[in-house]
Design a protein around this motif. Structure first.
Motif, PDB file in Angstrom:
ATOM      1  N   VAL A  47      62.045-124.617 -34.887  1.00 29.52           N
ATOM      2  CA  VAL A  47      61.144-125.766 -34.797  1.00 29.52           C
ATOM      3  C   VAL A  47      59.759-125.295 -35.213  1.00 29.52           C
ATOM      4  O   VAL A  47      59.261-124.289 -34.708  1.00 29.52           O
ATOM      5  N   ARG A  50      54.582-129.856 -36.227  1.00 30.42           N
ATOM      6  CA  ARG A  50      54.935-131.224 -35.807  1.00 30.42           C
ATOM      7  C   ARG A  50      56.323-131.274 -35.141  1.00 30.42           C
ATOM      8  O   ARG A  50      56.987-132.295 -35.139  1.00 30.42           O
ATOM      9  N   ASN A  51      56.752-130.122 -34.625  1.00 27.69           N
ATOM     10  CA  ASN A  51      58.047-129.995 -33.941  1.00 27.69           C
ATOM     11  C   ASN A  51      59.216-130.415 -34.830  1.00 27.69           C
ATOM     12  O   ASN A  51      60.246-130.916 -34.343  1.00 27.69           O
ATOM     13  N   GLU A  52      59.055-130.210 -36.145  1.00 27.95           N
ATOM     14  CA  GLU A  52      60.128-130.529 -37.077  1.00 27.95           C
ATOM     15  C   GLU A  52      61.087-129.345 -37.195  1.00 27.95           C
ATOM     16  O   GLU A  52      60.677-128.191 -37.259  1.00 27.95           O
ATOM     17  N   LYS A  53      62.385-129.657 -37.238  1.00 25.77           N
ATOM     18  CA  LYS A  53      63.403-128.617 -37.318  1.00 25.77           C
ATOM     19  C   LYS A  53      63.584-128.147 -38.766  1.00 25.77           C
ATOM     20  O   LYS A  53      63.445-128.935 -39.708  1.00 25.77           O
ATOM     21  N   PHE A  54      63.886-126.869 -38.921  1.00 23.14           N
ATOM     22  CA  PHE A  54      64.168-126.330 -40.253  1.00 23.14           C
ATOM     23  C   PHE A  54      65.043-125.090 -40.115  1.00 23.14           C
ATOM     24  O   PHE A  54      65.248-124.574 -39.010  1.00 23.14           O
ATOM     25  N   THR A 105      57.797-124.622 -45.306  1.00 22.31           N
ATOM     26  CA  THR A 105      58.217-124.783 -43.911  1.00 22.31           C
ATOM     27  C   THR A 105      57.578-123.735 -43.004  1.00 22.31           C
ATOM     28  O   THR A 105      57.612-123.870 -41.773  1.00 22.31           O
TER      29      THR A 105
END
Length: 216
Positions: A47, A50-54, A105
């Motif tokens: 994470v 912006r707490n986005e997963k990758f 990312t």
């Protein structure tokens, strides 16, 4: 302006880094295959901003195990093969993250990405601020984990002696982020790896990092 300069700096440095370390990549790929047949890369669920997963790239340093628990903050030492230990000590296993930096990312410098199962620990409370900046390959907390945290194999001991300062250092980075600060951290990372390669401990860096955490 800082964010724009940071992104340009990241892209250029990542590209140069991949080209410059390409011989290390070749040797590492060969050694992984000789040490333990299987995938060359490990894709960790992480994470970031912006707490986005990758998917975070790493050279595989462990024997393949189905159903392995990624939630632990400590690696399963029994699964690390001999070349994997070399890679971890010299941070060679992190080189593929230069690809994450190229695709945006990750950044070279920033709080370490949070494992999906560890978000409540590493991004909870005051550390929620870490989601406001790109996660990075190195930072004060990464250096603390590298020079000090790697001494502790037991998770309970790590959580007691290492984790509290590590979390504070992530907050420290976000509050004091600057271009020249990032350059300084890159230099410190190279120095820390050289200390480790020579079998020495950077006590001065240890003391500096503790002092930074005490200001949070």
């Amino acid at each position: 302006m800082y964010r724009i300069c940071k992104r340009i700096f990241d892209f250029v440095c990542a590209l140069i880094g991949i080209i410059g370390t390409s011989p290390v990549w070749i040797v590492t790929i060969i050694m992984i295959e000789l040490s333990d047949r299987g995938p060359l890369f490990y894709f960790a669920n992480r994470v970031g901003e912006r707490n986005e997963k990758f998917k975070m790239w790493k050279f595989r340093s462990m024997r393949v195990a189905r159903g392995a628990n990624e939630a632990s903050l400590r690696p399963d030492q029994d699964r690390i093969f001999w070349w994997g230990k070399v890679m971890r000590r010299l941070k060679i296993d992190e080189l593929p993250q230069l690809l994450n930096i190229l695709n945006g990312t990750m950044s070279i410098v920033g709080p370490r990405p949070a494992a999906v199962d560890q978000v409540d620990i590493t991004r909870g409370g005051e550390n929620a601020i870490c989601a406001s900046v790109p996660c990075g390959l190195t930072s004060q907390s990464s250096l603390w984990d590298y020079i000090y945290g790697d001494q502790f194999e037991e998770e309970a001991e790590y959580n007691e002696k290492v984790l509290p300062i590590r979390l504070k250092l992530d907050v420290y980075y976000v509050r004091h982020a600057s271009f020249f600060g990032d350059v300084k951290l890159i230099i410190w990372t190279v120095v820390a790896i050289l200390y480790t390669a020579c079998g020495k401990y950077p006590q001065w860096m240890h003391e500096k990092l503790v002092a930074y955490s005490e200001t949070v």
